[in-house]
Structures are given as structure tokens and as C-alpha cells.
Design an enzyme around this catalytic site. Sequence first.
Site, PDB file in Angstrom:
ATOM      1  N   GLY A 179      36.912  30.587  29.694  1.00 53.27           N
ATOM      2  CA  GLY A 179      35.835  31.054  30.558  1.00 53.27           C
ATOM      3  C   GLY A 179      34.995  32.078  29.826  1.00 53.27           C
ATOM      4  O   GLY A 179      35.532  32.917  29.099  1.00 53.27           O
ATOM      5  N   THR A 228      37.909  38.257  27.831  1.00 54.13           N
ATOM      6  CA  THR A 228      38.164  37.799  29.200  1.00 54.13           C
ATOM      7  C   THR A 228      37.599  38.810  30.175  1.00 54.13           C
ATOM      8  O   THR A 228      37.782  40.011  30.003  1.00 54.13           O
ATOM      9  CB  THR A 228      39.656  37.587  29.506  1.00 54.13           C
ATOM     10  OG1 THR A 228      39.792  37.425  30.927  1.00 54.13           O
ATOM     11  CG2 THR A 228      40.536  38.743  29.098  1.00 54.13           C
ATOM     12  N   ASP A 264      38.756  38.923  33.036  1.00 50.28           N
ATOM     13  CA  ASP A 264      39.908  39.216  33.907  1.00 50.28           C
ATOM     14  C   ASP A 264      40.695  40.448  33.489  1.00 50.28           C
ATOM     15  O   ASP A 264      41.468  40.978  34.276  1.00 50.28           O
ATOM     16  CB  ASP A 264      40.855  38.007  33.932  1.00 50.28           C
ATOM     17  CG  ASP A 264      40.224  36.812  34.614  1.00 50.28           C
ATOM     18  OD1 ASP A 264      39.378  37.019  35.504  1.00 50.28           O
ATOM     19  OD2 ASP A 264      40.562  35.665  34.244  1.00 50.28           O
ATOM     20  N   MET A 304      36.306  37.058  41.335  1.00 51.26           N
ATOM     21  CA  MET A 304      37.179  36.282  40.449  1.00 51.26           C
ATOM     22  C   MET A 304      38.428  37.072  40.064  1.00 51.26           C
ATOM     23  O   MET A 304      38.498  38.287  40.257  1.00 51.26           O
ATOM     24  CB  MET A 304      36.412  35.879  39.189  1.00 51.26           C
ATOM     25  CG  MET A 304      35.426  34.741  39.403  1.00 51.26           C
ATOM     26  SD  MET A 304      34.543  34.349  37.852  1.00 51.26           S
ATOM     27  CE  MET A 304      34.061  32.639  38.145  1.00 51.26           C
ATOM     28  N   ARG A 311      42.252  35.278  39.068  1.00 50.33           N
ATOM     29  CA  ARG A 311      43.252  34.399  39.683  1.00 50.33           C
ATOM     30  C   ARG A 311      44.544  35.129  40.005  1.00 50.33           C
ATOM     31  O   ARG A 311      45.107  34.985  41.090  1.00 50.33           O
ATOM     32  CB  ARG A 311      43.529  33.250  38.723  1.00 50.33           C
ATOM     33  CG  ARG A 311      44.469  32.190  39.209  1.00 50.33           C
ATOM     34  CD  ARG A 311      44.556  31.112  38.158  1.00 50.33           C
ATOM     35  NE  ARG A 311      43.207  30.674  37.833  1.00 50.33           N
ATOM     36  CZ  ARG A 311      42.535  29.788  38.547  1.00 50.33           C
ATOM     37  NH1 ARG A 311      43.099  29.250  39.607  1.00 50.33           N
ATOM     38  NH2 ARG A 311      41.313  29.442  38.212  1.00 50.33           N
ATOM     39  N   GLU A 370      39.851  36.252  44.666  1.00 48.81           N
ATOM     40  CA  GLU A 370      40.100  34.826  44.910  1.00 48.81           C
ATOM     41  C   GLU A 370      41.589  34.504  44.857  1.00 48.81           C
ATOM     42  O   GLU A 370      42.034  33.497  45.375  1.00 48.81           O
ATOM     43  CB  GLU A 370      39.364  33.968  43.867  1.00 48.81           C
ATOM     44  CG  GLU A 370      39.822  34.235  42.441  1.00 48.81           C
ATOM     45  CD  GLU A 370      39.233  33.284  41.393  1.00 48.81           C
ATOM     46  OE1 GLU A 370      38.557  32.318  41.759  1.00 48.81           O
ATOM     47  OE2 GLU A 370      39.459  33.526  40.195  1.00 48.81           O
ATOM     48  N   LEU A 410      27.952  34.295  38.370  1.00 46.45           N
ATOM     49  CA  LEU A 410      27.023  35.410  38.155  1.00 46.45           C
ATOM     50  C   LEU A 410      27.752  36.651  37.657  1.00 46.45           C
ATOM     51  O   LEU A 410      27.215  37.413  36.871  1.00 46.45           O
ATOM     52  CB  LEU A 410      26.232  35.739  39.430  1.00 46.45           C
ATOM     53  CG  LEU A 410      25.617  34.582  40.217  1.00 46.45           C
ATOM     54  CD1 LEU A 410      24.724  35.111  41.321  1.00 46.45           C
ATOM     55  CD2 LEU A 410      24.855  33.613  39.344  1.00 46.45           C
ATOM     56  N   GLN A 411      28.993  36.867  38.119  1.00 49.18           N
ATOM     57  CA  GLN A 411      29.727  38.062  37.727  1.00 49.18           C
ATOM     58  C   GLN A 411      30.193  38.021  36.278  1.00 49.18           C
ATOM     59  O   GLN A 411      30.447  39.056  35.689  1.00 49.18           O
ATOM     60  CB  GLN A 411      30.913  38.311  38.668  1.00 49.18           C
ATOM     61  CG  GLN A 411      32.074  37.366  38.528  1.00 49.18           C
ATOM     62  CD  GLN A 411      32.925  37.291  39.791  1.00 49.18           C
ATOM     63  OE1 GLN A 411      33.781  38.133  40.023  1.00 49.18           O
ATOM     64  NE2 GLN A 411      32.675  36.292  40.614  1.00 49.18           N
ATOM     65  N   ARG A 412      30.318  36.830  35.715  1.00 52.98           N
ATOM     66  CA  ARG A 412      30.791  36.786  34.332  1.00 52.98           C
ATOM     67  C   ARG A 412      29.664  36.518  33.340  1.00 52.98           C
ATOM     68  O   ARG A 412      29.881  36.589  32.128  1.00 52.98           O
ATOM     69  CB  ARG A 412      31.941  35.789  34.170  1.00 52.98           C
ATOM     70  CG  ARG A 412      31.560  34.335  34.278  1.00 52.98           C
ATOM     71  CD  ARG A 412      32.804  33.450  34.150  1.00 52.98           C
ATOM     72  NE  ARG A 412      32.426  32.099  33.788  1.00 52.98           N
ATOM     73  CZ  ARG A 412      33.258  31.064  33.759  1.00 52.98           C
ATOM     74  NH1 ARG A 412      34.528  31.228  34.081  1.00 52.98           N
ATOM     75  NH2 ARG A 412      32.841  29.874  33.414  1.00 52.98           N
TER      76      ARG A 412
END
Lengths: 395, 395
Positions: free
Chosen positions: A10, A129, A131, A177, A179, A233, A284-286
Site C-alpha cells: 500500500g 507504511t 500503519d 485505516m 487493519r 476499520e 485520501l488519507q494515504r
Amino acid sequence: MKVLYAQSGGVTSVINASAYGVLDEAKKAGLEVYVGIHGISGVLRENLLRINDIDIEGLKYTPSAAFGSCRRKLKNQEDINKLFEIFEKHEIEYFFYNGGNDSMDTAWRLHSEAQKRNFPLKVIGVPKTIDNDLPYTDHCPGYGSAAKYIATAMMEATLDLKSMYADSTRVFVMEIMGRHAGWLAAAAGLGWLNGIGPDIILFPEVVFNKERFLDKVDETIRRKGYCSVAVSEGIKYEDGFFVADMGYTDSFGNRQLGGVGFTIAGMVRSELSLKTHVAIPDYLQRSGRHIASKTDVEEAEGVGREAVRLALSGVSGVMVTIERISNDPYKVEFKTVELNKVAEQTKYLPEDFHNEFEVTDKFIEYAKPLIEGEFFPPFKNGLPDYLVIEEVEQQ
Amino acid sequence: MKVLYAQSGGVTSVINASAYGVLDEAKKAGLEVYVGIHGISGVLRENLLRINDIDIEGLKYTPSAAFGSCRRKLKNQEDINKLFEIFEKHEIEYFFYNGGNDSMDTAWRLHSEAQKRNFPLKVIGVPKTIDNDLPYTDHCPGYGSAAKYIATAMMEATLDLKSMYADSTRVFVMEIMGRHAGWLAAAAGLGWLNGIGPDIILFPEVVFNKERFLDKVDETIRRKGYCSVAVSEGIKYEDGFFVADMGYTDSFGNRQLGGVGFTIAGMVRSELSLKTHVAIPDYLQRSGRHIASKTDVEEAEGVGREAVRLALSGVSGVMVTIERISNDPYKVEFKTVELNKVAEQTKYLPEDFHNEFEVTDKFIEYAKPLIEGEFFPPFKNGLPDYLVIEEVEQQ
């Protein structure tokens, strides 16, 4: 001596800044530099682009993967043999793979194979990332900018809600986002630094309890009239099921999630009879490079340059990490970790960074330097003037 | 001589710039200036705030309605009588209502009543809507910034999609506000000015035909591998039903829409077996002040100042409009239109501004000057430093 760089997983709004770091540093070292188009997938198809004569300055301010990304893992020894054929044919001696957990696994397997074959290949992982869930690094390039985007969006939407609640929407829900780990959801709480933020954050690290959530919404509405919610999410029920499983898996075998914002808002509407609005920034956030963190952009470029310096000094089989030396003034140093330690591990939000519905001061202290500074892209015609590389288009 | 200003309807990222224009111009004229908290609802409760001694500089860069908005219409003569009692008690001689169609209806009714009563009240409407659907004005403050947000978001998400499509997501869908008119959906197409934009735009002005849409997606995928879609929340089937009716109405009796992005993506997934991603910016597109258009901010302030100048010269019963004198160089003049002409009319996207799935050059020529220029808010702690007025909080 040739260098190969590729992007994987991603995307982020600063992965191209890392690309710039790698490519510019390698060019300056007098090396011939190639890029694999769409990551390892492109390399397997010998889809390589020589970039020595291409203007790559714009990579510093262009989001997403300018050379294309992929989600492909190495499937078997056949894949590996094919890659080494290509490395040999093109005389690749340095391979830089820019990605997250899965990509570090790929990089590790190539490094191991090179050692086994006694093949003169140096492999360095460049972390990326949004994340922020890679272990052994204080934080990960891509996170700071996504965090800045999310915090800003949450502030602005909460101001909107606050304007409207008197006789319209009472509860706003933003789906974020992440996971498994709550780093991005937590970022929504940073707006409180400037006085406006969410009333509730739902973290994937906290088991979702519908009753406790609705009680908290109800209490907030009674106290201030409106309630702003950030939901990851990845939130799960006690039995381990995602609150919003989309019902299918992606090409890495991960369950596809989405729509949890509507699920949560539906609970509020049906149980508390309150009007809701839901935002799902998704990509949009990434890719929100227009509101990137300067710290993040600079570190993204920095880890790229460090990867090249390490490889040129003979190092292989490691990922560049960021170590925080001090918080105020904020100062970091680049270090390394073996690729196999990183692969397929997840760094969760520490327990002292959040409670049930909020982030702690400790998280805010951690995250604040990562979103500091603005580094706007150039604008043309009223819009960001992002780089689209003609030669990549033609591949 | 006292001035009363209030904000109404869905907010924008520059409505506070209009507030600044009105309040600053009135203060400079030596008037005593009051603000109604939460629009006409607050005025009806005598919830008025004197702002002469409050620092309002930050209104220029703070999104949403700093004084609170409302969706309340005047219900009956009792409402009107109550308002005139309050105007009389507080010696209000100038009333500025900042809103869209519904708010102009309210303003018109107050102006008419004042004439009937021979009450010395001047009423001026200050236009505001991201939807750009107010008639008699070339465009409306709020639209340019929302358009800039949407175009930027679409560019960034399309770059993301383009990075990922090789073995992951093939179709990205962004759901855009605009219940009846396609001005905001059209704005998604502006990214093509800088080389990156949506492949398909679904306008509310075009009847949605599932088969033609899926054919277009399929054709795009075959041609370039991925397909980026902007869909208006307001698209309808031939029978007039919204593609994504949420099943309930708001306090103005308007049907609540949402989730059309998921509906459209579901069609693509089930009929074409392609992986999709969906973004729903929702409030973010109308409160995204961090990426506001300078042109828009300045015009928003300008219509506010013009409203005060008009009222002081004795005018009443009109809304300030914007007339475009020339496009290159871009130049506008402020004019007026009677409030009753504006109320409850909708200005649709002209037929020569779009075709079935795309905007035309004529639209791009129209919209480009409206998104020109950046006017970033000040940043603190890595985030926008928006104004929250303490005195409003205490109301």
C-alpha cells in the site's frame, strides 16, 4: 555496478521521497540506476527502467508509488530463480525494496538466496507504511503524513459538526485505516493539541462493545450536544470478528474491511435516534501529500539515502530503522534491523498510549514531532503539480 | 444603530471569511455588532453575542460556522412576530443572513415584513454554498474551495489507484456532495488541468444507466488497466429515484442521501469482478480549509463587506451576487439580486459544461479561476491553528 529499486505494498504520500533518496544517492555515487515497474512483479517481467537521465526532482512532493507498486509475494523457488536470472543478466548488485512487512519478507528471501548462491547482491529494505506497525523502528515513514492528514480532517469535520448540531447532525463518524494496529485511529486525537478533536476513538486494540460505545455517545451528547467519533476499520467484537468484514479477501489473503463507519453510525441512529454523518477518507488519507509532514518527508528521503550508504559499505539483509534520540528537541538516528525480524510482525499501539476511547498524553508526546512542519507541493492551476514520469507511462 | 449577523445552512470552509467581511466592515463603520448563535434559531432564543471587543481575525482562516449554523426555516407568523420583537428590543437595524437558498427565503420574508410594518430594518443576504447552485450569481463563495479540495483529493486518489492496479484495486470510486446539481462532481475533473483526473464522472444531471456505466468502466479498464470514478450523491435512475436513498428525510424535508459510492462499487465488483475502493469525504470536502482557494476566501470576505456597504447606503431585500467581468485576467464585480428570486431555485450544471461522463473544456475554463491561489491557515503543533471563539463556547 547496477542498482535496482522497487516499490511495494500500500502506498504512502512520501514513499516517492524515499525513492528520491535512494535514486539520487545512488546516482551521486556514480552508479547505474534501474527501477522495477510495479515492484517485484515488474522485475519478474524484466520491466526495468533506467532512470539516470530522468528528472526525478518531483518525487519529493508526489504521493503514491510513481513507479507502480504491487502486492505480490514470492510464490516459490521458481520465482526466486527467475529473479536471480534477471539480476545476473542485468548485473544488479544492489537491490532496494521499499515497502512494509510483506515486502521485507521478500527482501529477506532474496538476501538469503544471494548468500546461499554466493551471488554478489546487497539487499536493503526501505521502510514504508502509513500503519506505523513495523517493529524495531520508533516509527515508519508515511505515518507522520497520514497522521497529519487524519488529525486535520478530524479537526475540520468536528468544527463542521459543532456548527450543525443545534438542529441537524449530532454524531459524526470518520472511518480510519489500520487493519490491526490503532496508530492511525490514535492520530485523530492529535487535534486536541489545538483544541478540537474527536470525543471518541475506537481502537482495534480495544474489543468493541456496542453498549459501552452507545453509552459513551449518549453521555457526550448530554454533556455537549454533539459527538465526534473516529473509528478504526479494524475494530473487532469479543469473538474476534471484524465489526465490518466486507466478505472477501485480497491477493495477500487479508480480509477486506470497509463500511464500519456506516455500521457504527447505524447503531447510533437506530438506538439513540440521532442524525449522523459518515466520512470514509480511504485512499485520501494515504495519498494526501498536499498536507504532508515536513518531518516525515525528510525522514522518508533520509532512510532512502541511508539504505544506499549501507549497501555501498557492504551491508546486506537489513531494513533501515529510525531511532529517536531525543523528543525535545526532536532528534533521530538511522539504525538497522535484520529483515527477517521485521517480516510479518505487527507493532500494536502500546497500552499506555490509549485508554478505552481516548489517546493518552504519552501518545500525543510521541506523535507530535512526527506531524511537525509543512512541505507543500508546488501548485499550478490552483492544484498540486505532481510528477508523472513519462517513461513510466510508456512501460 | 445595531447590526445583526447570523450563519445558516450547510457550512463551507470560507463562510467565516464572509463573517469576517461583514463584522469588520460594520465595526469600521462604527456600528455595534451582534451575532446570532446558531442562526435564526439562536436569534429566536435571544442568543445574541456582541462581538465589538472580540478578536475575530482568525475567522479568515477557520472553516465551518464559527457562530453556529442552523437548518431552521421560519415556520409561521408567530416566528416572524417573535423576531421583530427581538429586533425592536435590541434596536437591530441591519440584518445580514449568510446562507443558501433556504436562508435567502428567510431573509426575504423578514425584509417583506419590515416593509409591511414600516420597521427600519435593512436585510441583506450573503451567499454561501459549496453546491454552487444559487441562481443569478456567476458562482457562490464556498464552491471554489470545495472544488479545490475535491479536485486535489481525486488527483491524489487516482495516483494511488494507478500505483496499485497491477495486482490489486482496479476501480476507485469517490462519492461527492451535491444533491441536485453537478457542480461539485464536475470539480473532480479539474485535475486534468495537471494531468491526473477521473476517468468517469457521474452527474446528477445525467440519468444513471447501469449498463452504460459498466460498459464505460470495462472499456477504461481494457484501455489503461484502472478506472477512477467520481460519483455525485444525487444521481438518479430514470424513474427519478436516487441511486442511494438512505431511507429518511432531514429537518428541511430533504431526502438523506449517502452510500452511493458503495452502491456503484458493488455493481463493478459483482458484474465485472474487479477489486474496488471507495472514499466518501463527506464533511471533509466542505470544511477542508487547509486547501482553500485564495480567490474563494477573498471573494467570501468581499461579499460580506459589500453587504454592509449596501445596507448602509439604504439597500434592503437583496442578496449580493458575483458577476464575472473577464476570465483572463479573472475579474469580478459585486452586484445584487432580489432575495425572492433566489429563494428555492436551483442552478444546474449547464448542458455545455458536461457530457455523459466528463466535463467539457468550457467547464474547466469556468472553474479554473475559482480554485486559483493558496491561502493556508497558520499551523501550530503541525496542525492548522483554527479559531475557536471562547465567548461562543459560553453561550
